[in-house]
Design a protein around this motif. Sequence first.
Motif, PDB file in Angstrom:
ATOM      1  N   ILE A 108     -10.041  44.424 -51.133  1.00  0.00           N
ATOM      2  CA  ILE A 108     -11.340  44.616 -51.785  1.00  0.00           C
ATOM      3  C   ILE A 108     -12.373  44.794 -50.678  1.00  0.00           C
ATOM      4  N   SER A 109     -12.851  46.008 -50.552  1.00  0.00           N
ATOM      5  CA  SER A 109     -13.813  46.336 -49.500  1.00  0.00           C
ATOM      6  C   SER A 109     -14.777  47.399 -50.017  1.00  0.00           C
ATOM      7  N   PRO A 110     -15.887  46.952 -50.644  1.00  0.00           N
ATOM      8  CA  PRO A 110     -16.820  47.905 -51.233  1.00  0.00           C
ATOM      9  C   PRO A 110     -17.327  48.960 -50.251  1.00  0.00           C
ATOM     10  N   GLN A 111     -17.462  48.587 -48.983  1.00  0.00           N
ATOM     11  CA  GLN A 111     -18.011  49.524 -48.001  1.00  0.00           C
ATOM     12  C   GLN A 111     -16.945  50.434 -47.393  1.00  0.00           C
ATOM     13  N   TYR A 112     -15.767  49.849 -47.030  1.00  0.00           N
ATOM     14  CA  TYR A 112     -14.791  50.624 -46.258  1.00  0.00           C
ATOM     15  C   TYR A 112     -13.594  51.113 -47.082  1.00  0.00           C
ATOM     16  N   LYS A 113     -13.376  50.503 -48.248  1.00  0.00           N
ATOM     17  CA  LYS A 113     -12.387  50.953 -49.234  1.00  0.00           C
ATOM     18  C   LYS A 113     -10.933  50.688 -48.870  1.00  0.00           C
ATOM     19  N   THR A 114     -10.479  51.082 -47.661  1.00  0.00           N
ATOM     20  CA  THR A 114      -9.062  50.977 -47.301  1.00  0.00           C
ATOM     21  C   THR A 114      -8.871  50.240 -45.979  1.00  0.00           C
ATOM     22  N   LEU A 115      -7.643  49.797 -45.765  1.00  0.00           N
ATOM     23  CA  LEU A 115      -7.297  49.109 -44.521  1.00  0.00           C
ATOM     24  C   LEU A 115      -7.522  50.001 -43.307  1.00  0.00           C
ATOM     25  N   ASP A 116      -7.139  51.260 -43.420  1.00  0.00           N
ATOM     26  CA  ASP A 116      -7.293  52.190 -42.293  1.00  0.00           C
ATOM     27  C   ASP A 116      -8.760  52.392 -41.925  1.00  0.00           C
ATOM     28  N   PRO A 119     -13.378  48.890 -39.676  1.00  0.00           N
ATOM     29  CA  PRO A 119     -13.682  49.047 -38.252  1.00  0.00           C
ATOM     30  C   PRO A 119     -12.962  48.002 -37.401  1.00  0.00           C
ATOM     31  N   ALA A 120     -12.898  48.240 -36.117  1.00  0.00           N
ATOM     32  CA  ALA A 120     -12.290  47.277 -35.197  1.00  0.00           C
ATOM     33  C   ALA A 120     -12.981  45.926 -35.333  1.00  0.00           C
ATOM     34  N   HIS A 121     -12.159  44.873 -35.343  1.00  0.00           N
ATOM     35  CA  HIS A 121     -12.641  43.489 -35.417  1.00  0.00           C
ATOM     36  C   HIS A 121     -13.324  43.166 -36.749  1.00  0.00           C
ATOM     37  N   ALA A 122     -13.033  43.937 -37.773  1.00  0.00           N
ATOM     38  CA  ALA A 122     -13.580  43.655 -39.101  1.00  0.00           C
ATOM     39  C   ALA A 122     -13.155  42.262 -39.553  1.00  0.00           C
ATOM     40  N   ARG A 123     -14.023  41.599 -40.315  1.00  0.00           N
ATOM     41  CA  ARG A 123     -13.768  40.255 -40.829  1.00  0.00           C
ATOM     42  C   ARG A 123     -13.116  40.363 -42.211  1.00  0.00           C
ATOM     43  N   VAL A 124     -11.879  39.846 -42.306  1.00  0.00           N
ATOM     44  CA  VAL A 124     -11.114  39.935 -43.552  1.00  0.00           C
ATOM     45  C   VAL A 124     -10.768  38.532 -44.024  1.00  0.00           C
ATOM     46  N   GLY A 125     -11.086  38.233 -45.280  1.00  0.00           N
ATOM     47  CA  GLY A 125     -10.861  36.905 -45.825  1.00  0.00           C
ATOM     48  C   GLY A 125      -9.556  36.794 -46.600  1.00  0.00           C
ATOM     49  N   THR A 126      -8.768  35.763 -46.300  1.00  0.00           N
ATOM     50  CA  THR A 126      -7.573  35.428 -47.070  1.00  0.00           C
ATOM     51  C   THR A 126      -7.167  33.994 -46.765  1.00  0.00           C
ATOM     52  N   PRO A 140      -3.800  44.330 -35.425  1.00  0.00           N
ATOM     53  CA  PRO A 140      -4.000  43.096 -34.644  1.00  0.00           C
ATOM     54  C   PRO A 140      -5.446  42.877 -34.218  1.00  0.00           C
ATOM     55  N   ASP A 141      -6.281  43.885 -34.355  1.00  0.00           N
ATOM     56  CA  ASP A 141      -7.691  43.752 -33.952  1.00  0.00           C
ATOM     57  C   ASP A 141      -8.532  43.000 -34.970  1.00  0.00           C
ATOM     58  N   LEU A 142      -8.037  42.842 -36.196  1.00  0.00           N
ATOM     59  CA  LEU A 142      -8.841  42.254 -37.258  1.00  0.00           C
ATOM     60  C   LEU A 142      -9.119  40.771 -37.012  1.00  0.00           C
ATOM     61  N   THR A 143     -10.250  40.299 -37.521  1.00  0.00           N
ATOM     62  CA  THR A 143     -10.599  38.878 -37.496  1.00  0.00           C
ATOM     63  C   THR A 143     -10.336  38.314 -38.887  1.00  0.00           C
ATOM     64  N   ILE A 144      -9.368  37.385 -38.986  1.00  0.00           N
ATOM     65  CA  ILE A 144      -9.002  36.826 -40.288  1.00  0.00           C
ATOM     66  C   ILE A 144      -9.787  35.537 -40.520  1.00  0.00           C
ATOM     67  N   VAL A 145     -10.452  35.457 -41.666  1.00  0.00           N
ATOM     68  CA  VAL A 145     -11.290  34.312 -42.024  1.00  0.00           C
ATOM     69  C   VAL A 145     -10.643  33.601 -43.206  1.00  0.00           C
ATOM     70  N   ASP A 146     -10.507  32.260 -43.115  1.00  0.00           N
ATOM     71  CA  ASP A 146      -9.902  31.521 -44.220  1.00  0.00           C
ATOM     72  C   ASP A 146     -10.785  31.597 -45.456  1.00  0.00           C
ATOM     73  N   LEU A 147     -10.149  31.824 -46.600  1.00  0.00           N
ATOM     74  CA  LEU A 147     -10.879  32.048 -47.845  1.00  0.00           C
ATOM     75  C   LEU A 147     -10.230  31.235 -48.951  1.00  0.00           C
ATOM     76  N   ARG A 148     -10.904  30.177 -49.423  1.00  0.00           N
ATOM     77  CA  ARG A 148     -10.391  29.331 -50.502  1.00  0.00           C
ATOM     78  C   ARG A 148     -11.274  29.452 -51.725  1.00  0.00           C
TER      79      ARG A 148
END
Length: 311
Positions: A108-116, A119-126, A140-148
């Motif tokens: 779910i990414s209203p701005q970027y739409k897809t994984l590809d 942008p580099a170092h994008a913040r992704v919650g899971t 591997p460049d992505l920043t993963i943020v914990d999402l509860r």
Amino acid sequence: MKQKLVIGTRGSKLALWQAQHIAACLRERYPEIAIELKHMVTTGDRILDVPLAKIGGKGLFTKELEVAMLSGEIDLAVHSLKDMPTELPEGLVLAAVTDRVDPGDALISPQYKTLDNLPAHARVGTSSLRRKAQLLNVRPDLTIVDLRGNLDTRLKKLTTEKLDAILLAVAGLRRLGWDEHITQILPQDICLPAVGQGALAIEAREDDPETLALLAFLNHEPTRQATLAERTFLAEVEGGCQIPIGVYGEIKATGQLSLQAVIMSPDGQEAVHDAIDGSPADASLLGHTLAVRMLDNGGREILAKLFAGEM
């Protein structure tokens, strides 16, 4: 025949939808039986500020319901199958596994739409190590943020936490009618689902044959066989929320059961992939065989490092 059935449920929107869906099916089938819902709070609902992997993973969303079932307070419980431990408490059984909704993972990414397009170092919650590892394997460049939190809470955090994207199960979004939030369903060659993802599990007491008989019509045997293979695989690998494992079983048009799986390091840089096909009647054997083969082919080393705290 029973005059009343009491269904135990968590209080989240998705849990209530699931319980109400099963209640509606039961009312339609048995109009003479009163169907009641009893709301309960589980450990997973109470502890929202700690990652799932650090508080024990499986069973967090089922234990209180199971205690109520064993005491006779409720007759059955409706769970997301992916939340259920591979071993049930003594005295409880899976009375039915429902037809599976889409088992995939939604970006779910209203701005970027897809994984590809992220942008580099994008913040992704899971909150899922499985999703995190598989995502880092390809990005591997992505920043993963914990999402509860519940689905609606996590959707709000997309904005409040200034995240570029979040990952959620497709099935939950579709059940709540929130398809419009999905901007991409990740292909399985990028992200294999969790065990049982997309299916509902109906749990009841083993010593209550009347209730078990009433629930039998809810069972979808192809989904039950496919998820039995998945759950056997997980039990053999001894995985849970704290181990990055993806696995998916499917009955093909040929009638064969196809099972594919991945065992990964949390950073996604080490991975063992494999697959197996066979008769649905051998679902448990297929899950066991694939697990042993993958453990022997590098999976055991990945898990050993994980448990030793090297990852």
